[in-house]
Design a protein around this motif. Structure first.
Motif, short mmCIF file in Angstrom:
data_model
loop_
_atom_site.label_atom_id
_atom_site.label_comp_id
_atom_site.label_asym_id
_atom_site.label_seq_id
_atom_site.Cartn_x
_atom_site.Cartn_y
_atom_site.Cartn_z
N PRO B 129 6.45 5.77 -10.38
CA PRO B 129 5.81 6.44 -9.26
C PRO B 129 6.62 6.18 -8.00
CG PRO B 129 4.26 4.98 -10.39
CD PRO B 129 5.58 4.78 -11.02
N GLY B 130 6.67 7.16 -7.12
CA GLY B 130 7.45 6.99 -5.89
C GLY B 130 8.92 7.13 -6.14
N PHE B 131 9.31 7.66 -7.31
CA PHE B 131 10.71 7.73 -7.69
C PHE B 131 11.57 8.40 -6.63
CE2 PHE B 131 14.06 10.50 -9.39
CZ PHE B 131 14.91 9.56 -9.94
N GLU B 547 -0.05 2.65 -15.45
CA GLU B 547 0.02 1.22 -15.76
C GLU B 547 0.87 0.49 -14.73
OE1 GLU B 547 0.09 0.33 -19.91
OE2 GLU B 547 1.25 -1.51 -19.62
N VAL B 548 2.00 1.11 -14.35
CA VAL B 548 2.85 0.49 -13.33
C VAL B 548 2.08 0.35 -12.02
CG1 VAL B 548 4.86 0.88 -11.84
CG2 VAL B 548 5.05 1.21 -14.31
N ALA B 549 1.34 1.39 -11.69
CA ALA B 549 0.58 1.33 -10.44
C ALA B 549 -0.38 0.14 -10.46
CB ALA B 549 -0.19 2.63 -10.23
N THR B 550 -1.04 -0.07 -11.60
CA THR B 550 -1.97 -1.20 -11.67
C THR B 550 -1.21 -2.53 -11.63
OG1 THR B 550 -2.03 -1.20 -14.08
CG2 THR B 550 -3.69 0.12 -12.95
N LEU B 551 -0.02 -2.53 -12.25
CA LEU B 551 0.79 -3.76 -12.23
C LEU B 551 1.29 -4.06 -10.82
CD1 LEU B 551 2.93 -3.28 -15.48
CD2 LEU B 551 1.08 -4.95 -15.10
N VAL B 560 -4.64 4.49 -6.85
CA VAL B 560 -3.80 4.85 -7.99
C VAL B 560 -3.47 6.34 -7.94
CG1 VAL B 560 -3.73 5.04 -10.52
CG2 VAL B 560 -4.63 2.95 -9.45
N LYS B 561 -4.49 7.12 -7.64
CA LYS B 561 -4.28 8.56 -7.55
C LYS B 561 -3.24 8.90 -6.51
CE LYS B 561 -7.84 11.39 -7.35
NZ LYS B 561 -9.21 11.88 -7.05
N ARG B 562 -3.36 8.28 -5.35
CA ARG B 562 -2.43 8.61 -4.28
C ARG B 562 -1.02 8.12 -4.56
NH1 ARG B 562 -7.20 9.02 -2.94
NH2 ARG B 562 -7.95 10.44 -1.36
N TYR B 563 -0.94 7.00 -5.23
CA TYR B 563 0.39 6.44 -5.53
C TYR B 563 1.11 7.28 -6.58
CZ TYR B 563 3.92 2.81 -6.28
OH TYR B 563 5.11 2.12 -6.37
#
Lengths: 228, 1022, 130
Positions: B129-131, B547-551, B560-563
């Motif tokens: 995410p955020g790549f 999963e990465v977002a939660t990590l 999580v949605k926004r990220y």
């Protein structure tokens, strides 16, 4: 009648003075599409919505207490104030009407040449009561709208509920029309009346032509542009 | 354009398409055929078009997944010409018409040869995410360059660059009951309430009303459901209290049961709206509906399962497979593997097999599925693999096989050996999510239901979800639920609804086994290492990304949605949100309701700007207000200025001789000529736009004394006075003259732009603070036309036209008289905004042109010159007359303006604004005060708004001590001049101030009085 | 888009016909001269912004042109009642009473009320040229 108010007949002699209705320029500039009914043109297509201006009527605003005004009106005009908010009373020959605008405000519409005489007689009858009578005849005009698609034209234009079952005959309201406001009323089952301010009349006219296009809207040429 | 492809996936019979007619359309430059009744999506599938788009982030090939509004991939750009381009159209919602042209919105230059594949490769195997932000930030200066290309390839569709040939409109609707969705629940609710007498509006987004009845295998009254549907629609159409709106999406629920609907009126007919009987008709229409009650019968969206490579073309929703077969006669493949968590999806395999194609297997996650459909499948000889799921799809451009294995749902592990089943289509079903978007727009948070494994709407007064929209799925129960919703709504509205159970059609009872909660399928590799498992196909959000977002520490589902961008944009999480929450819940080791809830925003599906705008565009964008002399101004070639909504003549350019012919005057030349005419001869201004308020009543005078700062007790009938109006904060709000018409009768004028606000202001004080005062206010702005005849020759011009005695003693400055002008009854006011002799003539607007033309006929002898607002500004500024809103800005007191003479501190009543004028702040030294500025260089016209400093050599930032409010060139003074507010300006007469300009120049100006011309005010008295 | 019952027109009308005019029941001090600067400033500028029950003044601008009051829940946007000028609310009145007691300005008789400062927008209307 005291001299406390400047009562003034500002109506000119229409025999010697050229009067222009609020829509005169609009008719010239935007044209007057024929209404199928009136023209009987080769296309034979009937306009499902027809508009027309009823120009040069007398428009008086009455302000004051309902009881005194009702009494005076009955005496002078033979028509009383409408009893309920958002309603309208019309006299026997349909030429004179009184409409509720607010708890202390009514709109009286009569043939143009009766305006000043009516104001004078009302004031005489009202004596010292605290009322205001204001002539706004040249400040607004009346547009009639009829035809089977009339209420659809209105649905495109106003936020008010114009379903003929909801907006019954005898109802009249002040509401929004596109981006301006109008007084909208239904004096009988066959037609609607829009009372628009003079400076907004051209906008309303162009809007009506545009919104009514899919119904083949036409402009009734029998509209009285001449004073009565 | 290549050759027309054949419809290889079209069945010989079945479905609701008309095979007798063939329609031709173009997709990505290739020509195809379809039939009336097709959507663009069904026609593409019929032609075996697998690849409809490239994905948003990874640029992966994508195919059609769904059959309705929830379609995430087949979002296309529509339009045969540049002017008719429409972005973001779901191919599943676009009816096919002959000549339709569409292309992929993602995948520039086209979906087949995508230059962005390298980015996908670069980011492979995993783009976090955020790549884009993380990758393309270096060097930071290059982001703008990267962004331009990334945006272009991001496939958000594009706007047309040419004017839209179509028109759009709005319709305001009112109803007792709005029913959204014309499936079994909506139809029964509508019919029930309508029969009870309610005014019902039934809107449905599809080409044909019927919802799930259009492709169900079930029968009603032992007849195909289509028969009941036909009868019911006919019954509804017959009722005159029912309005049916097909092709109409309810896209937003707003306050108090106000719902906006987008009706696509001609989108199914062609690229541009055809005219009807020679009249243009709107392409689409926005209905603004005010309902008494709302029934949301919006059904449910099937949830796909989240497994590896579940985005490869050939992965479809199970229900979509059934829809394409049963409704459109299209089988989107040859060999099917169905992966499911429930009975209902079995119908996809049954439909597939009945269509004559092969079903490789049904893979059911439940260990012992039992239900009528399961039995039917087994009886039909279909292999059912239980306790298992599809772990991974193989293939790149199209599914080539499914990897299947036994799984432990609770432990999230693969427990068995992987079997690879060859197939070209994988249908999946993880259950159903009620379509709660509109319910969610109300602000009410949906609640999780373990019973249906989904969110259902929470209760809002007047809003009832019915049928699938609240998790009721069996057809018989849905129909009954609709009747109940219709009955309750009608009852709440005051109608008595007589419900007759016999009205309900018979539905054959069917046993359905319970479903299991299944979202993400485990893979042999951990989620972060497994092939991509997509949660949100439109925004390219994978289970690994969540999963990465939660990590990375995002615990709230909103974060999580926004990220990750899950559920963003036009998709609004229709397919992915619940799966995404389930993945987040798994990663966080909690339940879905503990993880949060999901809300959706308007709009449900995209609405074109055309529909939003309606007919409020072009020449009808905003009202243009005209004075009664408008046609004259136009004929005279006036340039116009907008003043509020009024069109006012700005100046009247005349033709001038020039080299080689004639040219029009510049504004500067015209204004100089007009100014000279007024100062030396006579000019005329159309001042009809001034606000005019008629004030009657015994307390009118008292009221004026309270609302104006100055005194009104002694103003006699026949006299006029200038008045200044403040707010209770002491700041100048408006000004104008008020005339005493009679003892209890006044005529107030306001500035043009403030006519309505001032009337409202008077009403406010009267209605809320002083209702005991006997006075009425009425606007007469439009009733009276006003023409100002001004200049030294004004009296001479008027003499022959009026019966009013114009003698300077008989008719003094600040008097008004009644009489006739050009035979028309008129009130004439001797007031002046130019500083010259002036008569303001008021006649009823009907006669304005008559009088105006008579004045010009007589005026020929005096070279009567019409002047516009620009000249008016110059003339008034030369006299130091302020314009409220230009020389004041809501922070200026009468004293700041030097208008102490207009303040009646000794009036008995604490008038509006008085107390504030003795506050410490309004009394302090150093307030900005209105002064005149005379530039040292006479040729300089200072810029309005320019900042003023005392010390031009002061280090930056320089202390700013005021600004220019009005500035013009004066033909009379032959110099620039200005009005300005300057700190302590009244005490600084004769001092120099400086105006540093952007270009580095610094103008010097002298502080002077505000009256530049005729400071003693003698000329207006002549 | 609110649907507002106008107590004078006696029917529900669309929000577009109305103008919101801020907090209701702000009484203009009867003797402004007796107010301190601070008290006058409170009257002019300071308003509550509660989460929940709020009494607001509205104007039926495109309609009967009458000012009236609304009791509204600022969280749910539910309109709990509308009432005429000079009348008292039946919902949340206790809240109002507390407010009036703590306010540093005196309430005018008869529950009349006003807004204090001029509409800032009024003075700065673009194009408000004479």
């Amino acid at each position: 009648m005291s001299n406390s108010v400047h009562v003034y007949d500002a109506r000119a002699d229409h025999a010697t003075v050229t009067a222009e209705s609020p829509l005169a320029y609009s008719f010239q500039r935007s044209g007057m599409p024929a209404s199928g009914e009136a023209s009987g043109e080769a296309s034979g297509e009937k306009s499902r919505a027809v508009i027309g201006e009823r120009a040069f009527l007398g428009h008086l605003i009455l302000r004051g207490g309902a009881i005194v005004l009702d009494e005076a009106l009955r005496e002078v005009l033979g028509v009383g104030l409408p009893g309920r908010p958002n309603s309208l009373t019309v006299d026997a020959d349909g030429q004179r009407s009184v409409q509720w605008l607010s708890p202390d405000e009514w709109l009286l519409i009569v043939p143009g040449d009766e305006t000043f005489g009516l104001e004078t007689r009302l004031r005489a009858h009202l004596g010292g009561a605290h009322v205001a009578i204001v002539d706004v005849s040249a400040g607004q005009t009346l547009i009639e709208l009829s035809g089977e698609a009339a209420h659809e034209v209105l649905m495109k234009s106003t936020v008010y509920d114009v379903d003929p079952h909801a907006f019954t005959v005898g109802k009249g309201v002040t509401t929004l029309f596109a981006k301006t406001n109008v007084i909208l009323r239904r004096p009988d089952a066959s037609r609607w009346e829009l009372i628009v301010r003079r400076s907004f009349a051209d906008y309303v006219y162009r809007w009506l032509l545009d919104a009514g296009e899919e119904y083949g809207i036409g402009v009734a040429r029998e509209s009285r542009h001449e004073p009565q | 354009m290549s050759q027309t492809a054949s419809q290889s996936n079209r069945l010989a019979q079945g479905g609701q398409v008309d095979r007798t007619q063939t329609l031709t359309f173009t997709f990505n430059g290739r020509s195809y055929t379809g039939h009336p009744g097709d959507t663009l999506a069904s026609a593409l599938l019929a032609n075996g078009v697998d690849l409809v788009n490239r994905s948003f982030k990874y640029s992966r090939p994508r195919g059609i997944v769904a059959a309705g509004a929830e379609e995430p991939n087949a979002v296309v750009q529509l339009g045969a010409t540049e002017a008719t381009q429409v972005p973001n159209v779901r191919a599943t919602q676009q009816a096919l018409y002959d000549g339709l042209v569409a292309c992929s919105t993602n995948g520039w230059p086209d979906a087949q040869r995508d230059i962005m594949r390298w980015v996908g490769k670069l980011g492979s195997p995993f783009m976090p995410p955020g790549f884009y932000y993380k990758t393309f930030m270096a060097p930071a200066s290059m982001w703008m360059t990267y962004e331009k290309y990334i945006r272009k390839t991001a496939g958000l569709g594009r706007s047309p660059t040419q004017p839209d040939p179509d028109i759009y409109d709005h319709m305001h609707r009112h109803c007792d009951l709005l029913v959204v969705g014309a499936g079994p629940a909506g139809l029964s609710a509508a019919l029930t309430a309508a029969r009870a007498g309610a005014r019902v509006l039934l809107a449905d987004e599809q080409e044909t009303m019927g919802g799930s009845l259009l492709d169900t295998r079930e029968t009603l009254d032992d007849q195909p459901a289509a028969q009941w549907l036909k009868t019911t629609l006919a019954a509804l159409a017959e009722l005159d209290n029912v309005t049916l709106l097909p092709r109409t999406t309810a896209h937003g629920y707003h306050d108090h049961h106000f719902v906006t609907l987008h009706e696509r009126r001609t989108e199914h007919l062609g690229d541009s709206a055809p005219s009807q009987a020679g009249h243009r008709q709107s392409r689409s229409r926005l209905h603004r509906v005010r309902a008494g009650q709302v029934v949301l019968a919006t059904g449910a969206h099937e949830r796909p399962l989240v497994y590896a490579n579940n985005d490869v073309p050939g992965n479809l929703l199970a229900g979509a497979v059934s829809t394409y077969i049963r409704r459109y006669g299209v089988v989107p493949g040859q060999k099917l593997v169905l992966s499911t968590s429930n009975d209902h999806a079995y119908r996809a395999a049954l439909d597939w097999q009945e269509a004559g194609r092969e079903v490789a297997a049904i893979v059911d996650a439940r260990s012992a599925p039992q239900g009528d459909l399961v039995a039917q499948a087994k009886a039909a000889g279909i292999r059912v693999i239980t306790g298992s799921a599809v772990l991974e799809a193989k293939g790149t451009q199209r599914v080539s096989a499914a990897r299947v294995a036994a799984i432990d749902v609770d432990a999230f592990t693969v427990t068995g050996k992987v079997e690879t089943l060859e197939c070209d289509t994988i249908a999946s079903s993880g259950g159903y999510s009620p379509v709660i978007h509109l319910a969610s727009h109300t602000g009410a948070r949906p609640v999780w239901s373990d019973d249906i494994i989904g969110f259902v709407p929470s209760t809002v007064a007047g809003v009832t979800a019915s049928g699938g929209a609240r998790g009721v799925y069996p057809l018989g129960e849905v129909l009954a639920d609709g009747v109940e919703a219709g009955t309750n709504a009608a009852t709440a509205l005051g109608f008595s609804a007589a419900v007759n159970d016999a009205d309900l059609p018979r539905v054959a009872s069917r046993h359905e086994g319970s479903a299991c909660a299944l979202f993400q399928i485990p893979h042999e590799k951990a989620t972060l290492r497994a092939p991509k498992q997509f949660v949100d196909l439109q925004n390219d959000v994978t289970a690994a990304a969540i999963e990465v977002a939660t990590l990375e520490g995002f615990e709230s589902i909103e974060h999580v949605k926004r990220y990750t961008a899950m559920g963003f944009g036009t998709d609004q999480g229709k397919l992915g949100n619940i799966n995404g929450m389930a993945v987040a819940a798994r990663c966080l080791g909690q339940s879905i309701p503990e993880t949060g809830t999901t809300v959706f925003r308007p709009n449900y599906t995209p609405v074109t700007f055309g529909a939003v705008v309606g007919r409020h565009c072009r020449e009808l964008f905003d009202p243009e207000r005209y004075t009664p002399m408008q046609s004259w101004h136009v004929a005279r070639g006036a340039e116009f200025e907008d003043v509020g909504q009024w069109k006012r003549p700005w100046y009247y350019p005349q033709k001038r001789r020039a080299e080689g012919g004639e040219r029009l005057e510049t504004m500067h030349e015209a204004v100089a000529r007009e100014c000279r005419a007024v100062r030396e001869g006579v000019g005329i201004l159309d001042a009809s736009t001034l606000g005019k308020i008629d004030i009657q009543g015994p307390d009118a005078r008292e009221f004026l004394g309270r609302i104006y700062t100055n005194k009104w007790q002694k103003l006699a009938p026949g006299r006029v006075r200038y008045g200044l109006m403040c707010g209770d904060d002491g700041m100048v709000m408006d000004d104008g003259t008020t005339s005493c018409l009679a003892e209890n009768h006044f005529l107030m004028t306001t500035t043009t732009g403030n006519a309505a606000p001032v009337l409202e202001w008077l009403e406010l004080w009267h209605q809320t603070e002083w209702p005991e005062l006997e006075v009425y206010f009425n606007s007469v702005t439009d009733h009276w036309a006003t023409m100002t005849v001004t200049g030294p020759e004004a009296r001479k011009l008027l003499t022959d036209l009026t019966d009013i005695d114009l003698d300077r003693e008989a008719f003094k400055f600040m008097d008004w008289r009644e009489g006739h002008v050009a035979g028309v009854p008129a009130r004439v006011f001797r007031i002046s905004f130019t500083g010259e002799l002036a008569f303001e003539i008021n006649v009823q607007a009907h006669y304005a042109m008559h009088v105006w033309e008579a004045l010009f006929a007589r005026g020929e002898a005096f070279d009567l010159t019409p002047y516009g607002t620009e000249t008016m500004h110059v003339l008034r500024a030369e006299k130091g007359f302020i314009i409220v809103g230009q020389d004041t800005d809501g922070s200026v007191t009468p004293e700041d303006l030097g208008m102490h003479w207009a303040i009646g501190y000794d009036k008995p009543f604490p008038w509006v604004g008085k107390r504030a004028l003795t506050r410490s702040d309004t009394r302090r030294e150093g307030r900005k005060q209105l002064v005149g500025l005379k530039p040292k260089d006479a040729s300089v016209v200072l810029e309005e708004g320019a900042q003023i400093v005392f010390e031009p050599n002061h280090a930056i930032p320089m202390p700013m001590v005021g600004h220019v409010t009005s500035s013009y060139y004066s033909p009379t003074l032959e110099s620039g001049f200005a009005l300005a507010v300057v700190k302590g300006g009244h005490q600084r007469m004769g001092e120099s101030v400086y105006l540093p300009m952007v270009d580095g120049r610094v103008h010097e100006a002298e502080i002077v009085g505000t009256q530049f011309v005729d400071p003693k005010g003698e000329r207006q008295h002549v | 888009m609110f649907h507002i019952y106008c107590p004078y027109c006696e029917e529900l009308r669309e929000e577009e016909e109305f103008h919101p005019k801020g907090e209701a029941h702000i009484a203009r001090p009867e003797e402004p001269e007796a107010c301190s600067d601070e008290e006058w400033g409170d009257y002019l500028f300071f308003r509550d912004n509660p989460r929940g029950i709020h009494h607001e003044m509205w104007l039926h601008a495109v309609g009967c042109r009458k000012f009236f009051n609304i009791t509204r829940n600022t969280v749910s946007y539910e309109i709990l009642e509308t009432y005429k000028m000079g009348e008292q609310p039946t919902v949340g009145a206790e809240h109002l009473a507390r407010e009036e007691k703590t306010a540093s300005v005196q309430a005018a008789e008869g529950g009349q009320q006003t807004v204090g400062a001029s509409d800032a927008a009024l003075a700065s209307v673009k194009g408000a040229q004479a």
